[in-house]
Design a protein around this motif. Structure first.
Motif, PDB file in Angstrom:
ATOM      1  N   ALA A 137      19.257 100.096  77.657  1.00 35.94           N
ATOM      2  CA  ALA A 137      17.872 100.600  77.632  1.00 35.94           C
ATOM      3  C   ALA A 137      17.822 101.591  78.659  1.00 35.94           C
ATOM      4  N   HIS A 138      16.919 102.669  78.495  1.00 33.55           N
ATOM      5  CA  HIS A 138      16.762 103.731  79.196  1.00 33.55           C
ATOM      6  C   HIS A 138      16.046 103.244  80.534  1.00 33.55           C
ATOM      7  N   THR A 139      16.055 103.882  81.812  1.00 31.49           N
ATOM      8  CA  THR A 139      15.208 103.447  82.853  1.00 31.49           C
ATOM      9  C   THR A 139      14.068 104.370  82.782  1.00 31.49           C
ATOM     10  N   SER A 140      13.022 103.764  83.360  1.00 36.39           N
ATOM     11  CA  SER A 140      11.763 104.733  83.735  1.00 36.39           C
ATOM     12  C   SER A 140      11.223 104.673  85.131  1.00 36.39           C
ATOM     13  N   LEU A 187      10.187 112.043  79.089  1.00 35.67           N
ATOM     14  CA  LEU A 187       9.382 112.867  78.371  1.00 35.67           C
ATOM     15  C   LEU A 187       9.953 114.300  77.761  1.00 35.67           C
ATOM     16  N   ARG A 188      10.531 114.734  78.930  1.00 37.03           N
ATOM     17  CA  ARG A 188      11.390 116.027  78.707  1.00 37.03           C
ATOM     18  C   ARG A 188      12.560 115.926  77.551  1.00 37.03           C
ATOM     19  N   LEU A 201      12.013 106.490  74.135  1.00 39.39           N
ATOM     20  CA  LEU A 201      11.998 107.031  75.460  1.00 39.39           C
ATOM     21  C   LEU A 201      10.282 106.776  75.775  1.00 39.39           C
ATOM     22  N   ALA A 202       9.177 106.615  74.863  1.00 44.74           N
ATOM     23  CA  ALA A 202       8.159 106.425  75.112  1.00 44.74           C
ATOM     24  C   ALA A 202       7.757 105.203  75.567  1.00 44.74           C
ATOM     25  N   PHE A 203       8.853 103.951  75.487  1.00 41.49           N
ATOM     26  CA  PHE A 203       8.458 102.622  76.180  1.00 41.49           C
ATOM     27  C   PHE A 203       8.957 102.764  77.648  1.00 41.49           C
ATOM     28  N   ASN A 204       8.120 102.335  78.500  1.00 38.13           N
ATOM     29  CA  ASN A 204       8.320 102.302  79.973  1.00 38.13           C
ATOM     30  C   ASN A 204       8.195 100.885  80.366  1.00 38.13           C
TER      31      ASN A 204
END
Length: 634
Positions: free
Chosen positions: A416-419, A430-431, A355-358
């Motif tokens: 992949a998560h979205t940012s 981050l949360r 989750l740190a990768f945006n």
């Protein structure tokens, strides 16, 4: 690297109506025997026995001229098959195999279909219907570059050399499957396969092994597992002409190349000389290209592609820029977790770190919005797992029992998560990451650092090579900043290429920017890349992934006997790999970015599975002369 997969070969295999005309089945005492000029697992071949050339080549392409490319970092060996040392670029290109899976440019043969091989050192092959053995009938005219004939004894020697001195993961996998290799006479070689195993990738495996001269190895005492600058003679169209360590390598066409007129080679291998220039880093390499020190550049740096090509040679039309279609699935590259580290064996920690990768911010702020987000190991193909499993894929997963987690059967495939693209640190992600780390036993402790119950801080080291692009360095640095914001003691280490190679091979890292291979059909190579048995040492498995679920799905894919079952198993494999979260997927491009001094030409239609610059492009002497006359090139 690659994106939209046009005309997926697996579907094409199913659509083929019959065997190629040259392939006939005959009955002998031993049962049905299939004879052919080429091989594919399901038996269908696009090109008949009397094919004149591959459809995409220019059969009248002129021969001559030089093409020059760049390489970053260093090299100290011209032996590409040793775990030790850094092999020179394209050092594999002097070798050939029985089947055309390893042509001189390693682009695959042919580049307009997938999973098909055609005879090269072998003019034909025969095998039983059960694929328990194969016999290759070799071309008696084949010779090494030193003029000595290629024999079946050389083939057997090469096969055994890889088993005795090759990479352990390869040798172990092949030894379990190939139980016999014998020269029946000087130009006939037979391989026998183990019982009770999948027939997948057995014939094409032994048919793709590069062939070395046995006598040269015996006379020199050289070993396959040691670096050296004096390469063994090969049978390919090019020979090493010179190698200046860390400066350049020159390959020249073999004027006596034995196979230059074979249909498999018509319109290919068109340059007289291939020159590789070495540079300390990508910035120096780009400056050298703009000055004409080398003439062809495959661009991978988005910033350079977006802003760098405004130098005088481009403005004057001397340098040509093209975006060419790429039909292969993108290389599954990304930030790989070392699963040998106890800290990273908890999937909650890996998800939190991911989750740190945006991607959105990285793409917009550092990469000029030129890339797309990758989710899958077979991105943009019909094999990509989507939504929840259903049909044949669901039935396969259910049949594997308890090794498949229940949520994999009911939840959509991991994506992949979205940012937030407007800021590096996405507070929502981050949360979420903070919560996962708390649950995994890494709460925030003294000094704002995350520590476990023993007070040990959560530390991660991420080495990158100093020869890499500045953009990659910036991507990793910003990723590290987000990890630090989570309370993780994260460090980026920029190290010289030789040290980086050693650390990569020894898995001396927590995180590393690396890649796996995309897969479009089953093969024993899947076990080397994703299987448990070689996970502890395979160089093709940088995460050290060892998953009983993945093993079972790979085995199911190897045992499939029809395209529908095969595709369901490969889709399940994609789903399972993504579920394991051993890699943070990054970006991909759906085209080749190429820049070259305007003296090269290529077919109007680029085949889907290869750019082919060293394969089927050619040199235009008149254009080269015009550039020299204008003072563009020396």
């Amino acid at each position: 690297m690659r994106a939209s997969f046009v005309g997926l070969a697996i579907a094409a295999l199913a659509a083929h109506a019959a065997l190629a005309e040259s392939e006939v089945a005959v009955t002998q005492d031993s049962g049905e025997v299939i004879r052919s000029h080429g091989y594919s697992y399901f038996g269908e071949l696009k090109y008949p026995e009397d094919y004149a050339h591959f459809d995409y080549v220019n059969p009248d392409a002129p021969k001559g001229g030089e093409i020059s490319l760049n390489a970053a970092g260093t090299f100290d060996s011209m032996n590409p098959y040793s775990r030790k040392g850094r092999a020179g670029a394209y050092s594999w290109m002097v070798y050939e195999s029985l089947l055309g899976e390893m042509p001189a440019t390693n682009e695959g043969a042919p580049a307009d279909v997938y999973g098909e091989s055609y005879g090269l050192l072998a003019e034909s092959l025969e095998y039983d219907a059960g694929k328990t053995w194969v016999i290759f009938h070799m071309r008696p005219e084949a010779t090494f570059s030193d003029g000595t004939p290629v024999t079946a004894q050389d083939v057997v020697f090469s096969h055994n050399l890889f088993l005795d001195q090759g990479l352990k993961s390869y040798a172990d996998a092949v030894r379990r499957r190939v139980i016999g290799a014998e020269a029946l006479d000087d130009h006939t070689v037979k391989f026998t396969f183990a019982d009770g195993i999948s027939r997948r990738s057995l014939i094409d495996q032994v048919g793709a092994v590069p062939v070395f001269p046995r006598k040269w190895y015996e006379d020199t005492g050289a070993r396959l597992d040691e670096p050296r600058l004096d390469a063994a003679p090969g049978t390919g169209p090019y020979m090493m002409d010179s190698a200046e360590v860390n400066r350049r390598i020159v390959y020249k066409r073999n004027p006596d190349y034995w196979a230059r007129d074979l249909p498999i080679n018509v319109g290919r291998h068109n340059f007289d000389t291939i020159r590789i220039e070495y540079f300390a880093d990508d910035s120096a390499a780009f400056q050298a290209f703009s000055a004409g020190e080398y003439t062809f550049r495959a661009e991978t740096n988005s910033k350079t592609w977006a802003t760098g090509y405004d130098f005088p040679a481009v403005q004057k039309g001397w340098v040509k820029l093209e975006e060419l279609p790429d039909g292969m699935p993108p290389t599954p590259s990304g930030i790989v977790f070392n699963l040998g580290r106890e800290t990273l064996q908890d999937k909650r920690v890996r998800e939190a770190v991911s989750l740190a990768f945006n991607f959105e911010w990285t793409n917009e702020s550092l990469q000029y919005g030129l890339f797309k987000q990758r989710d899958s190991f077979v991105q943009d193909t019909p094999l990509q797992a989507m939504d929840v499993p259903q049909g044949a894929e669901l039935e396969l997963l259910k049949s594997l029992g308890d090794i498949v987690p229940p949520d994999m059967l009911t939840e959509p495939a991991v994506t992949a998560h979205t940012s937030d693209p407007s800021r590096l640190t996405d507070r929502r992600n981050l949360r979420r990451a903070m919560k996962l780390l708390d649950e995994a036993g890494w709460p925030v402790g003294e000094g704002g650092m995350r520590r476990n119950a023993n007070g040990t801080p959560l530390s991660l080291e991420f080495p990158i090579p100093s020869s890499g692009s500045a953009t990659i360095g910036a991507v990793v640095e910003n990723f590290i900043n987000n990890l630090k914001a989570m309370g993780i003691d994260a460090k980026m280490e920029k190290i010289d290429p030789s040290q980086y190679t050693l650390r990569s091979r020894d898995r001396d890292y927590d995180l590393v920017f690396d890649n796996y291979d995309a897969f479009l059909q089953p093969g024993t190579g899947l076990m080397q890349r994703f299987g448990s048995q070689e996970a502890a040492f395979s160089l093709f498995n940088p995460a050290g992934l060892a998953s009983p679920m993945v093993d079972a799905i790979i085995n199911a894919s190897l045992e499939s006997n029809d395209p529908e079952t095969q595709n369901a198993a490969l889709m399940a494999l994609d789903r399972a790999l993504r579920y394991e979260r051993f890699m943070i997927p990054v970006w991909y491009n759906d085209a080749y970015w190429v820049a070259y001094w305007d003296m090269f030409e290529h077919p109007e239609t680029i085949p889907p599975y290869a750019l082919g610059a060293l394969d089927f492009w050619w040199f235009n002497a008149e254009k080269a002369a015009a550039l020299k006359s204008a003072g563009a090139l020396r």
